[in-house]
Design a protein around this motif. Sequence first.
Motif, mmCIF file in Angstrom:
data_model
loop_
_atom_site.group_PDB
_atom_site.id
_atom_site.type_symbol
_atom_site.label_atom_id
_atom_site.label_comp_id
_atom_site.label_asym_id
_atom_site.label_seq_id
_atom_site.Cartn_x
_atom_site.Cartn_y
_atom_site.Cartn_z
ATOM 1 N N ALA A 192 -11.356 -12.834 -9.805
ATOM 2 C CA ALA A 192 -10.347 -11.798 -10.036
ATOM 3 C C ALA A 192 -9.112 -12.427 -10.670
ATOM 4 O O ALA A 192 -8.694 -13.517 -10.264
ATOM 5 C CB ALA A 192 -9.984 -11.130 -8.718
ATOM 6 N N PRO A 193 -8.528 -11.772 -11.674
ATOM 7 C CA PRO A 193 -7.308 -12.306 -12.292
ATOM 8 C C PRO A 193 -6.203 -12.479 -11.254
ATOM 9 O O PRO A 193 -6.068 -11.676 -10.323
ATOM 10 C CB PRO A 193 -6.942 -11.237 -13.328
ATOM 11 C CG PRO A 193 -8.214 -10.526 -13.618
ATOM 12 C CD PRO A 193 -8.972 -10.524 -12.321
ATOM 13 N N ILE A 194 -5.430 -13.523 -11.418
ATOM 14 C CA ILE A 194 -4.324 -13.812 -10.512
ATOM 15 C C ILE A 194 -3.105 -13.023 -10.965
ATOM 16 O O ILE A 194 -2.693 -13.109 -12.126
ATOM 17 C CB ILE A 194 -4.004 -15.318 -10.514
ATOM 18 C CG1 ILE A 194 -5.243 -16.114 -10.090
ATOM 19 C CG2 ILE A 194 -2.830 -15.627 -9.586
ATOM 20 C CD1 ILE A 194 -5.111 -17.598 -10.344
ATOM 21 N N ARG A 195 -2.535 -12.272 -10.080
ATOM 22 C CA ARG A 195 -1.380 -11.448 -10.434
ATOM 23 C C ARG A 195 -0.115 -12.292 -10.429
ATOM 24 O O ARG A 195 0.174 -13.013 -9.468
ATOM 25 C CB ARG A 195 -1.231 -10.284 -9.462
ATOM 26 C CG ARG A 195 -0.120 -9.317 -9.858
ATOM 27 C CD ARG A 195 -0.131 -8.076 -8.990
ATOM 28 N NE ARG A 195 0.950 -7.184 -9.347
ATOM 29 C CZ ARG A 195 1.168 -5.999 -8.791
ATOM 30 N NH1 ARG A 195 0.363 -5.578 -7.839
ATOM 31 N NH2 ARG A 195 2.171 -5.244 -9.164
ATOM 32 N N VAL A 196 0.648 -12.183 -11.503
ATOM 33 C CA VAL A 196 1.898 -12.919 -11.662
ATOM 34 C C VAL A 196 2.967 -11.942 -12.111
ATOM 35 O O VAL A 196 2.733 -11.105 -12.984
ATOM 36 C CB VAL A 196 1.752 -14.052 -12.704
ATOM 37 C CG1 VAL A 196 3.089 -14.730 -12.954
ATOM 38 C CG2 VAL A 196 0.724 -15.067 -12.245
ATOM 39 N N ARG A 197 4.142 -12.051 -11.531
ATOM 40 C CA ARG A 197 5.271 -11.198 -11.915
ATOM 41 C C ARG A 197 6.250 -12.027 -12.740
ATOM 42 O O ARG A 197 6.624 -13.131 -12.325
ATOM 43 C CB ARG A 197 5.969 -10.647 -10.677
ATOM 44 C CG ARG A 197 5.056 -9.829 -9.749
ATOM 45 C CD ARG A 197 5.708 -9.636 -8.393
ATOM 46 N NE ARG A 197 6.033 -10.924 -7.781
ATOM 47 C CZ ARG A 197 6.883 -11.066 -6.753
ATOM 48 N NH1 ARG A 197 7.467 -10.009 -6.236
ATOM 49 N NH2 ARG A 197 7.119 -12.269 -6.252
ATOM 50 N N ALA A 198 6.648 -11.509 -13.884
ATOM 51 C CA ALA A 198 7.518 -12.278 -14.773
ATOM 52 C C ALA A 198 8.576 -11.385 -15.394
ATOM 53 O O ALA A 198 8.371 -10.184 -15.581
ATOM 54 C CB ALA A 198 6.694 -12.948 -15.871
ATOM 55 N N GLY A 199 9.711 -11.993 -15.740
ATOM 56 C CA GLY A 199 10.805 -11.238 -16.331
ATOM 57 C C GLY A 199 11.408 -11.961 -17.516
ATOM 58 O O GLY A 199 11.359 -13.190 -17.609
#
Length: 380
Positions: A42-49
């Motif tokens: 499963a793709p790894i969820r990453v939060r970016a700004g």
Amino acid sequence: MVRAKRHIAVAACSGILLLAGCSDGSTVDDAVEGASGAGAAAPIRVRAGYVSAIDQIGLPSGVEAGYFDEQNLNVKLAQPYPTGVDALNALQAGEVDFIQVGTPAIAAAQKGIDLSLVGNYTGSSSRKSIDETMAVVAAAESGVDGKDLKTLRGKKIGVSEGSINHLYLLGLLDEAGLKASDVKIVNTEPPDMAVALKTGGIDAAIVWDPFPITVVDQVDGAKEVLRGGGHIPFIGYIVTTPSYAKKHPEVVERFLTARARTDQWMRENPGDAADSATRWLPGTKKAVAEEAMKHNVKQLDPRFSACNYLALDTQARLLAGQGAVKGGFDVDKYFDPKPILKVMAAEPKLFRDLPDVPEAAAVDGGYRFDRASASKACPS
């Protein structure tokens, strides 16, 4: 993994077009054969700004192009931040895992925000100074001549105090043998510079792209009298927190690999990168994006060397000299070179079109900054 080409969902919210929807900046993925299914991780969820600026467009462009998908990362983008300070606040609050930020990181670090600088989104690992995205725009009757910096004496200069354009002015004054007191500094936000120049509030505007281009377009007789010149080291880092970097080292490396691949694509395809910028920066004209991208790609170097440590130290010293931050900033405390060094070793093809890092400026995971040695190692 088959690369999943991402597309932008554009929706109208309260009469304003917002990229990637109305709420959280998420994107819509095409279904791609082989991207999921039995046995696939499963793709790894990453939060970016990122900040809504042309030099930070690599992050959303990389998401759009699918380069993060190649690294099995599902990147969720926050709505663009207006400033680096806002991005830093979001990182501190735990709203995102990665941000892109430059000069504001210095003051934030001194205020106690935990930061790990793991890569560059703009700057140079092969030179002491680079500032191709900075320019001076002067009013028609100002008398400011980019070939004779002494003509700045006595002029009203619009900059954003404490920001990179303020430091660029200090670099110009130093080269001209002038002091800050020899000019009248007018604290001006970039969106207000065209009006200030048009009404005589300032004689010249010093600012980063795309504002020099838009100011010339909006103010009759205004001219770009100076562009770049290597007067200061432009800095812009990919930043996470020490705890995240320690807990997710592989994710950090994958994130940096995707950004490096995006940067290479932008360097090789500035026209396409400009086209992407018009989608991610609402209201940006294609002609403006194309002109700005010509300068932006010259600073797309995600690697680390002693030159990057030197750049941060130089900026901190300039800011301390103006009383904007405290003196004695310890750059070693914030750099974490190990992730990008691993990417540089594993994926040399992503950097083959860049100038070589000077041998004396190469760093390892245990590097300790020495200003004299770094200054000698990094050419002007």
